[in-house]
Design a protein around this motif. Structure first.
Motif, PDB file in Angstrom:
ATOM      1  N   GLY A 130       0.539  -1.273  -0.176  1.00  0.00           N
ATOM      2  CA  GLY A 130       0.117   0.358   0.401  1.00  0.00           C
ATOM      3  C   GLY A 130       1.087   0.973  -0.475  1.00  0.00           C
ATOM      4  O   GLY A 130       2.005   1.252  -0.217  1.00  0.00           O
TER       5      GLY A 130
ATOM      6  N   PHE B 270      -2.847   6.992   6.845  1.00  0.00           N
ATOM      7  CA  PHE B 270      -4.480   6.768   5.827  1.00  0.00           C
ATOM      8  C   PHE B 270      -3.919   4.890   5.632  1.00  0.00           C
ATOM      9  O   PHE B 270      -5.413   5.763   5.048  1.00  0.00           O
ATOM     10  CB  PHE B 270      -2.908   6.913   4.096  1.00  0.00           C
TER      11      PHE B 270
ATOM     12  N   ASP C 192      -4.053   2.763   3.119  1.00  0.00           N
ATOM     13  CA  ASP C 192      -3.983   2.514   2.259  1.00  0.00           C
ATOM     14  C   ASP C 192      -3.396   1.237   1.936  1.00  0.00           C
ATOM     15  O   ASP C 192      -2.429   1.435   1.475  1.00  0.00           O
ATOM     16  CB  ASP C 192      -4.266   3.618   0.926  1.00  0.00           C
ATOM     17  N   SER C 193      -4.226  -0.331   2.564  1.00  0.00           N
ATOM     18  CA  SER C 193      -3.372  -0.576   2.218  1.00  0.00           C
ATOM     19  C   SER C 193      -4.009  -2.154   1.344  1.00  0.00           C
ATOM     20  O   SER C 193      -5.121  -2.247   1.819  1.00  0.00           O
ATOM     21  CB  SER C 193      -2.462  -0.904   3.403  1.00  0.00           C
TER      22      SER C 193
ATOM     23  N   THR D 138      -5.682  -1.372  -3.810  1.00  0.00           N
ATOM     24  CA  THR D 138      -5.240   0.252  -3.128  1.00  0.00           C
ATOM     25  C   THR D 138      -6.131   1.386  -3.378  1.00  0.00           C
ATOM     26  O   THR D 138      -5.669   1.112  -5.434  1.00  0.00           O
ATOM     27  CB  THR D 138      -3.810  -0.008  -2.886  1.00  0.00           C
ATOM     28  N   LYS D 139      -5.670   2.000  -3.426  1.00  0.00           N
ATOM     29  CA  LYS D 139      -5.941   3.763  -3.420  1.00  0.00           C
ATOM     30  C   LYS D 139      -4.806   4.307  -4.912  1.00  0.00           C
ATOM     31  O   LYS D 139      -5.018   4.612  -5.527  1.00  0.00           O
ATOM     32  CB  LYS D 139      -6.677   4.980  -2.659  1.00  0.00           C
TER      33      LYS D 139
END
Length: 922
Positions: A631, A640, A642-643, A662-663
């Protein structure tokens, strides 16, 4: 002569089946049942069990066991299992927990093969109960008796009428296999199913899974022709490897849908690495389900809705849904739910818009949802659906109807019947309302179009369908071998072993950044190299060798998060800056830590090029062992969050799937004028990292944070580079047998070796891998009709043999269930790798036996290759502790018979005069 043996598990292409007895048949299809603890006491479990068995005929005989009574409920009772005049298949035990070990021992002596322990008071009761379970399990394993329970409701087999439970009602027959760890939930589901007219092929309360677990039951229901889908209420995973192995095999042909309790349980406390704080066990469970093609849902209604819809409609190929409605509001509600649950609105193609313009009033929405207005009659619905169904931008259709003055719900349902079985995309319906739409709902449901009272429910179901399809695609998609060399022989394993052993000898569990990067480099992962400096002067000397600007980082054997103690100084451009930075780090560390925590600094080249900071890591999950994390990285990684999570080992397909969740994945592909980073290289790095985790079990946790992913620019080619790394080892008091086991068995390198054919040609014999699919296609192109006939007992077209769905199952195997060996060599003329032969050893479901098959390319027959592969399969069987290996051989296949006899197989006749059976005990 072609040396080939029929493999009966290849059911899609074999016409001859061998009749086998599964040990679980004693539980699900018994002819004789003993109720131990049968009673006439009103309201007792023993009475209810006996009553349910005798009032639901299952074409079997029931024997009450009660030493204090001559009869129970008018049926002759026996004082013990040894007094029963017939051989018993199934024993149902409803006596106090302390009596169970002796009862199981008696069952073993009486030759009983199956037992259901209803009794409570085992591990849920504390240490004494745990000790009882151990005793029961030891007796069961020695006596080869299979057990469901303890502390369970029991088992129903509605197709045969068996009701071996103390539930108050009997489930209706159907094609859903239901498994639950909660007996109380079973009774609730049972009541609901009778009201909703949902039928079951099996209805099982699994209890505490002392012996029979998820894997056993999934395999059994996977082989059951009456079961079309499997739904599970799960509280704990139990044997993770067994579950994943069974689910991955069965999910390819039968949907497995799970609802898991405890989704919101607090994640495990953060460990020494960032990964430990991000990889909560529920996220790991989601990753495990994705890996084996299982669909997870959040409600009981969704559990059975998905079972129904996957049985009636094709899986969507993508996430794009077209919504057709006669009212705007319901379409908007469906859209919101669709997006929130991970689906997408299809962008209507220009051709479809033009087609709809030709049949709809000018006021229609001209967008998706397609609002065909409240006065839509059956003809308008049908024509609009016909046009929308042809849209290549759409992966599924949802038709919404609200009862309005000019609406005829029943006639519209009749008009939609021809669209019920579109081969390339599913169709769902939401007929909103009560009595007015009831007949239309019935028509659609009977035609195979699932209907829902509310459009948001239908939209959520479509998103689930896509998630299920997405999970399966991950299994079906053929990966490629990374160009980052994955051959175990090319890694500097000696260096890695030395670093780890020296740290453990010193009593350290945390490696320095310098040591961690050495291990990464040994696996071919690019790192920013550094030098250790134990004084400011030494740091300046190192900096001038490397070239300015440089970075100074704390060198410590105890402190893992250097930035937390002021242990990093960046962009140092001259000697004075280096000297000042050294003293700043030293002062900052000594203010917050002990003198022995500061051992100097590492001096590294400052990476000038900007890029994306990523994290790649691994930590331990208590159920699944090592898990991987990918991530957005950097200092704010926990903020964050994000992972994504995955289970090792990875291939390139699985690595990309991990990234897609992920993003930051979208940014990595290029955004705001930036080019994409090298996504192929990133996939390959993830694969190699997963190999590191698999092959180094003494590593407890590992982070690369940040891994800098640099897009290419006009003056820089881009690339990947590990700027920092952290490795935590298991302590020295953890023995090898105590090290966490991988949930998925990795590639078995121990079975790779070279060999020479009779003509002197060298080949490599190794286990098959998913990336071999293109080579297997070419291999099948070399086979003659005779070779195909001898292998499969009938002729099969090449197009069938090389179909992607079939080869996926052949190449992407579970090494716990199968071991396929291929012989490969480099063609001296084309310099391309070719597969010359394939041999396969497959465990049989429900027991410890296996069968094998073997096929040699016509051009390379009579070179001893077939004999060598069979010999190696026998050795694999011994290593894997298989009890016996068998195969079916055509009577005409004299060459194969000679091979088997040479290797010690006994050849015998079967019920089919044209088929022989070869068998060897190991």
């Amino acid at each position: 002569m072609q040396a080939s043996i029929k493999l009966t598990t290849d059911t899609a292409y074999d016409i001859l089946q061998t009749e086998r007895i599964n040990p679980l048949d004693a539980i699900f299809a018994p002819k004789t049942v003993a109720v131990i603890g049968a009673s006439e006491k009103p309201g007792s479990v023993g009475r209810t069990l006996l009553w349910n068995l005798i009032t639901n005929p299952f074409n079997g005989t029931v024997f009450p066991i009660n030493p204090k009574r001559n009869s129970v409920l008018g049926i002759k009772a026996y004082p013990s299992i040894f007094d029963v005049p017939e051989k018993i298949d199934l024993a149902i035990i409803a006596t106090p927990a302390p009596t169970v070990p002796q009862i199981i021992s008696d069952c073993v002596k009486a030759g009983i093969k199956g037992a259901i322990i209803i009794s409570a008071g085992f591990k849920e009761a504390g240490e004494k109960g745990i000790a009882l379970e151990r005793e029961v399990l030891e007796i069961a394993h020695k006596g080869k008796i299979r057990i469901i329970g303890p502390n369970c409701l029991g088992v129903m087999s509605p197709m045969s009428g068996l009701n071996a439970t103390f539930a108050s009602k009997m489930a209706q027959p159907g094609n859903v296999g239901f498994l639950s760890q909660s007996g109380a939930l079973c009774t609730s589901i049972l009541d609901w199913s009778l009201q909703e007219k949902v039928g079951f092929s099996a209805f099982v309360s699994i209890g505490s899974m002392l012996d029979i677990g998820w894997g056993d039951l999934i395999y059994y229901l996977g082989d059951d022709p009456n079961t079309k889908s499997i739904v599970i209420y799960m509280e704990s995973i139990g044997d993770a490897r067994s579950f994943l192995s069974a689910a991955r095999e069965v999910a390819l042909t039968k949907p497995i849908i799970v609802i898991k309790a405890g989704r919101t349980a607090a994640a495990a406390k953060a460990a020494a690495s960032h990964t430990g704080s991000l990889a909560g066990s529920d996220a790991v469970l989601d990753a495990a389900f994705r890996r084996c093609g299982v669909l997870r849902v959040n409600s009981i209604s969704d559990l059975f809705d998905m079972s129904e819809v996957l049985a009636k409609q094709p899986r969507p190929k993508g996430s794009r849904l077209t919504i057709l409605t006669n009212a705007g509001g319901p379409g908007v509600l469906a859209t919101d739910t669709l997006i929130e649950s991970g689906g997408k609105l299809a962008e209507i193609s220009e051709a479809v818009i033009q087609g709809l313009n030709g049949i709809l009033p000018p006021q229609w929405s001209h967008n998706n949802p397609i609002d065909i207005l409240g006065d839509a009659d059956p003809k308008r619905y049908t024509k609009a659906l016909e046009i929308a169904a042809k849209d290549p931008n759409s992966d599924g259709l949802l038709v919404i109807l609200t009862p309005q003055a000019m609406t005829d719900p029943t006639k519209i349902a009749e008009e939609l019947k021809p669209y019920s079985q579109m081969s390339n995309k599913p169709i769902l319906a939401s007929w909103m309302g009560g009595e007015d739409v009831a007949e239309g709902q019935k028509i659609l449901n009977n035609q195979g179009i699932p209907t829902y009272a509310y459009p948001d429910t239908a939209a959520r179901i479509f998103s689930y369908m896509w998630k299920y399809s997405y999970n399966l695609q991950g299994i079906y998609e053929t990966p490629v071998l990374p160009s980052l060399e994955c051959d175990i022989n090319t890694r500097d394993c000696v260096l890695v072993e030395t670093i780890i052993n020296e740290a453990r000898k010193a009593g350290r569990t945390i490696l320095t950044e310098f040591e961690s990067k050495e291990i990464l480099a040994a696996y071919g992962i690019p790192v920013v190299a550094g030098s250790i400096a134990k004084s400011a002067e030494a740091a300046i000397e190192c900096a001038e060798k490397i070239g300015y600007p440089v970075v100074l980082k704390l060198y410590s054997q105890t402190i893992t998060h250097k930035t937390d103690v002021g242990g990093v100084q960046l962009n140092l451009r001259n000697a004075e800056a280096v000297k000042r930075a050294y003293h700043l780090i030293e002062t900052a560390v000594l203010e917050k830590a002990k003198p022995e925590d500061f051992l100097g600094v590492t001096v590294q080249k400052m990476v000038k090029t900007s890029g994306y900071e990523l994290i790649i890591g691994s930590s331990l999950d208590p159920q699944f062992g090592p898990v991987l994390l990918f991530g957005a990285g950097g200092e704010l990684v926990e903020v964050f969050q994000d992972s994504s999570i995955a289970l090792p080992p990875l291939n390139t397909t699985l690595a990309r799937r991990m990234m897609e969740q992920t993003k930051i994945y979208q940014a990595l592909k290029g955004v705001r004028g930036r080019k994409s980073v090298d996504m192929t290289a990133l996939e390959e790095l993830l694969v190699v990292f997963s190999h590191l985790v698999v092959e180094q079990p003494l590593i407890k946790e590992i982070d690369i944070n940040p891994l800098l992913a640099i897009p290419p620019t006009a003056d820089y080619p881009g690339g990947l580079i590990a700027l920092d790394s952290r490795i935590v080892l298991h302590s020295v008091d953890v023995k090898d047998e105590q090290l966490p086991k991988l949930a998925i068995r990795p590639y078995p390198h121990q079975y790779v070796s070279s060999w020479k054919m009779k003509n002197g040609t060298s080949v490599t014999i190794r286990p098959i891998r998913p990336e071999d699919e293109p080579l297997i296609v070419k291999f099948h192109q070399t086979l003659s009709a005779e070779s195909v006939y001898l292998r499969y007992f009938h002729l099969i077209k090449l197009s069938q043999r090389i179909a992607h769905e079939r080869l996926t199952r052949i190449c992407f195997i579970d090494y716990d269930r199968e071991m396929a060996l291929v012989a490969e060599y480099e063609n001296p003329e084309t310099k391309e790798t070719e597969i010359l032969a394939v041999g396969r050893l497959s465990k049989l479901h429900g027991n410890n036996a296996a069968e094998f098959a073997m096929l040699v390319s016509d051009k390379f027959q009579c070179q001893g290759l077939g004999t060598e592969i069979v010999r190696r399969l026998v050795e694999v069987g011994k290593t894997e502790k298989i009890c016996c290996i068998s195969a079916e051989i055509l009577g005409d296949n004299l060459g194969m018979q000679r091979v088997c006899e040479k290797l010690g197989f006994k050849i015998s006749h079967t019920n089919d005069a044209t088929v022989l059976r070869g068998e060897i005990d190991l």
